[in-house]
Write a protein that holds these residues in place. Sequence first.
Motif, short mmCIF file in Angstrom:
data_model
loop_
_atom_site.label_atom_id
_atom_site.label_comp_id
_atom_site.label_asym_id
_atom_site.label_seq_id
_atom_site.Cartn_x
_atom_site.Cartn_y
_atom_site.Cartn_z
N PHE A 171 -35.33 28.96 60.91
CA PHE A 171 -34.08 28.59 61.68
C PHE A 171 -34.39 27.73 62.80
CE2 PHE A 171 -35.48 32.62 63.54
CZ PHE A 171 -35.16 32.39 64.74
N HIS A 172 -33.70 26.96 63.30
CA HIS A 172 -33.83 26.16 64.38
C HIS A 172 -32.98 26.34 65.29
CE1 HIS A 172 -35.26 22.62 66.49
NE2 HIS A 172 -33.94 22.30 67.07
N LYS A 173 -33.31 27.14 66.53
CA LYS A 173 -32.39 27.43 67.58
C LYS A 173 -31.87 26.33 68.52
CE LYS A 173 -31.82 31.28 70.74
NZ LYS A 173 -32.40 32.50 71.46
N ASP A 174 -30.79 26.52 68.92
CA ASP A 174 -30.22 25.53 69.82
C ASP A 174 -30.64 26.12 71.27
OD1 ASP A 174 -28.51 24.07 71.55
OD2 ASP A 174 -26.96 23.70 70.18
N SER A 175 -31.29 24.80 71.82
CA SER A 175 -31.79 25.12 73.24
C SER A 175 -30.70 25.34 74.39
CB SER A 175 -32.65 23.98 73.71
OG SER A 175 -31.85 22.86 73.63
N GLN A 176 -29.59 25.28 74.09
CA GLN A 176 -28.56 25.36 75.09
C GLN A 176 -27.65 26.64 74.91
OE1 GLN A 176 -26.44 21.60 75.57
NE2 GLN A 176 -28.19 20.95 76.62
N THR A 177 -27.45 26.87 73.61
CA THR A 177 -26.77 27.98 73.11
C THR A 177 -27.51 29.08 72.19
OG1 THR A 177 -26.01 27.00 70.84
CG2 THR A 177 -24.77 26.72 72.86
N ASP A 178 -26.70 30.27 71.84
CA ASP A 178 -27.44 31.35 71.19
C ASP A 178 -27.35 30.89 69.71
OD1 ASP A 178 -29.31 33.66 71.32
OD2 ASP A 178 -27.41 34.73 70.24
N SER A 179 -26.80 29.78 69.14
CA SER A 179 -26.66 29.56 67.86
C SER A 179 -27.66 29.01 67.13
CB SER A 179 -25.47 28.70 67.40
OG SER A 179 -25.55 27.57 68.31
N ALA A 180 -27.93 29.31 66.14
CA ALA A 180 -29.15 28.68 65.24
C ALA A 180 -28.68 28.04 63.69
CB ALA A 180 -30.07 29.68 65.17
N ARG A 181 -29.45 27.20 63.36
CA ARG A 181 -29.01 26.60 62.12
C ARG A 181 -30.12 26.91 61.09
NH1 ARG A 181 -27.12 20.74 64.39
NH2 ARG A 181 -24.92 21.39 65.29
N ILE A 182 -29.87 27.28 59.81
CA ILE A 182 -30.91 27.52 58.78
C ILE A 182 -31.52 26.18 58.41
CG2 ILE A 182 -31.24 28.12 56.41
CD1 ILE A 182 -30.55 30.45 58.21
N VAL A 183 -32.92 25.97 58.30
CA VAL A 183 -33.75 24.90 58.09
C VAL A 183 -34.62 25.17 56.81
CG1 VAL A 183 -33.24 23.78 60.14
CG2 VAL A 183 -35.30 25.19 59.70
N GLY A 184 -34.65 26.42 56.18
CA GLY A 184 -35.76 26.64 55.34
C GLY A 184 -35.45 27.84 54.67
N PHE A 185 -35.40 28.18 53.29
CA PHE A 185 -35.29 29.37 52.53
C PHE A 185 -36.09 29.42 51.44
CE2 PHE A 185 -31.95 31.22 49.28
CZ PHE A 185 -32.35 32.62 49.63
N GLU A 186 -37.01 30.47 51.81
CA GLU A 186 -38.40 30.72 50.78
C GLU A 186 -38.33 32.05 50.60
OE1 GLU A 186 -41.67 29.63 53.51
OE2 GLU A 186 -41.08 27.38 53.78
N VAL A 187 -39.18 32.27 49.34
CA VAL A 187 -39.48 33.51 48.88
C VAL A 187 -40.71 33.90 48.45
CG1 VAL A 187 -38.47 33.00 46.47
CG2 VAL A 187 -38.18 35.50 47.34
N LYS A 188 -41.06 34.94 48.28
CA LYS A 188 -42.45 35.29 47.69
C LYS A 188 -42.01 36.54 46.87
CE LYS A 188 -45.59 34.10 51.46
NZ LYS A 188 -46.62 34.87 52.26
N PRO A 189 -42.22 36.42 45.47
CA PRO A 189 -41.69 37.69 44.56
C PRO A 189 -42.83 38.26 44.24
CG PRO A 189 -42.08 35.45 43.16
CD PRO A 189 -42.41 35.13 44.65
N PHE A 190 -42.63 39.69 44.09
CA PHE A 190 -43.64 40.53 43.64
C PHE A 190 -43.10 41.58 42.55
CE2 PHE A 190 -44.22 39.79 48.17
CZ PHE A 190 -45.63 39.57 47.96
N SER A 191 -44.02 42.12 41.65
CA SER A 191 -43.57 43.09 40.60
C SER A 191 -44.28 44.43 41.21
CB SER A 191 -44.19 42.63 39.32
OG SER A 191 -43.91 43.44 38.57
N VAL A 192 -43.14 45.31 41.50
CA VAL A 192 -43.74 46.52 42.09
C VAL A 192 -43.10 47.70 40.95
CG1 VAL A 192 -43.85 48.14 44.19
CG2 VAL A 192 -43.74 45.60 44.16
#
Length: 639
Positions: free
Chosen positions: A184-205
């Motif tokens: 996420f990229h956080k806004d420097s002036q407010t507490d809000s943020a925007r999603i800039v990446g969606f990653e995953v690491k899959p495992f078999s357990v």
Amino acid sequence: MESRRVLAFSLWISTLLLLFIHGDCFYLPGVAPEDFEKGDPLKVKVNKLTSTKTQLPYSYYSLPYCPPEKIIDNAENLGEVLRGDRIENSPYVFKMREPQMCNVVCRLQLDEKSAKAFKEKIDDEYRVNMILDNLPLVVPMRRQDQEFPTVYQHGFHVGLKGAYTGVKGEKHFIHNHLQFTMKFHKDSQTDSARIVGFEVKPFSVKHEYEGEWNEKTRLTTCDPHARRTVTNSDSPQEVEDKKEIIFTYDVEFEPSDVKWASRWDTYLLMTDDQIHWFSIVNSLMIVLFLSGMVAMIMLRTLYRDISKYNQLETQEEAQEETGWKLVHGDVFRPPANSDLLCVYVGTGVQFFGMILVTMIFALLGFLSPSNRGGLMTAMLLLWVFMGLFAGYSASRLYKIFKGAEWKKITLRTAFMFPGVVFVIFFILNALIWGQKSSGAVPFGTMFALVFLWFGISVPLVFVGSYIGFKKPAIEEPVKTNKIPRQIPEQAWYMNPIFSILIGGILPFGAVFIELFFILTSIWLHQSYYIFGFLFIVFVILVVTCAEITIVLCYFQLCSEDYLWWWRSYLTSGSSAFYLFLYATFYFFTKLEITKPVSGVLYFGYMLIVSYAFFVLTGTIGFYACFWFTRLIYSSVKID
């Protein structure tokens, strides 16, 4: 004046069409961000399962994955449906900037049918695709020997095959634990943020627990209270009948310097731009060399020929004429099957307009990859509206051939090419439907396609044809003799089949490197967003088709062969033959398709692409030759 009105009307419609292509709003990449406060819900959506081995997409819930309380389909545009996208809600719900550890999604007891379904998808290397805030899920892959150490693969594998140490035979293992990373990229002036990446690491357990299973059961293999997390797949979850599978996930949030407007850059990162530049420079050198040769031949030879022909004074000299002027009385004689030529030229103009407008809007950023299916929707609707130009071009050429039944030509233009493509598409769709794949176009969408064809395209072809036929015919620069001239015996290298096949090599050579990347993006499910390169290659293709056709047309006329109408179309159009050969080579060298149905789908779709390429390049070559013959014969004084 009327042709300008036709052009203005069509461009106006095309602009409106592309502005509203996103459904209910106008969209440009980087214009519609969504801000999330801490604790706001983040809903993950699931998309189709995809495989490069079968090319048959399936909906996520075709496998017995954990469903939400109610499965809700997201509205998809026409392009998404044709691509096989099936976007639905999922039980994965996160809270913004609130990490979670070892959340249990559900517990699944496999039976013989569900175990078989999972095994088949693992064998065919299917990937699971998810979406969050319009970003596709990616798996980061680390590479040591690359200029860019991290590359991203879309979606994670359903599972994998492997063997236990000291045990013969491979087993199937499922990825049942997902470690999500939200950047996420956080806004420097407010507490809000925007999603800039969606990653995953899959495992078999293979998850373990004590006692009987219930909603409050704590896992011993993955416990947030004991800070025990999954870090490897050393004890994997096997897929077999009566096996128990527990699906779990972790969520991490990671701040990023990447701004929202640049979040697609990592997905579209081009690690091989030097190859593209080499391809373009190589093609440009060929074009420049060819242009120089054309200019030199035309200026020197034509200037000398025209001067000589215009200075002939006596009847004896006139009788000794040789070369292209000898056929001036036959060069504009209507060819055999002239009606069919009009239809193909009209269809080619329709294609040219569609591709040109699509590329312009893609260059301007209107067709962002974040607008899934936008490119296909745009091309389909532009094709429909460009029917205006198809009818106009076909009827104008038909009138040159002294035709009178313009309605017959109009009907053939409106139905011939789309009809052939629709029949092939319908057969392929029946095969996909037989495989129960989500790639099968639903009846409602098929009806929408037929409505676009019959309800919009056909009437527009008629309007264009009516306007074109009402205009006065284009006058020929020379008169046509009543009795056809006999064509002398031709040299072996002027044989129609030989010269046509030779003519297609150069246009194909100008595009085949870029064609590799286009085929890779389509069949290996990679992103393609280098429309700048593609536009340059398209311009090179147009110039190459025009020049090679003009050169071979000139040599043909010099050999006193005046049958140039179809030859000019087929000369540049033959590049489609090489395109299909290259597609066959690509199939056997780059793809791992093993199922017969998937092979039929590949060659069926590539046959449609090659047919369209033939119509496009053939029309470019035809118009170049048409302009050239009118130019040279209007420059000569004919007694």
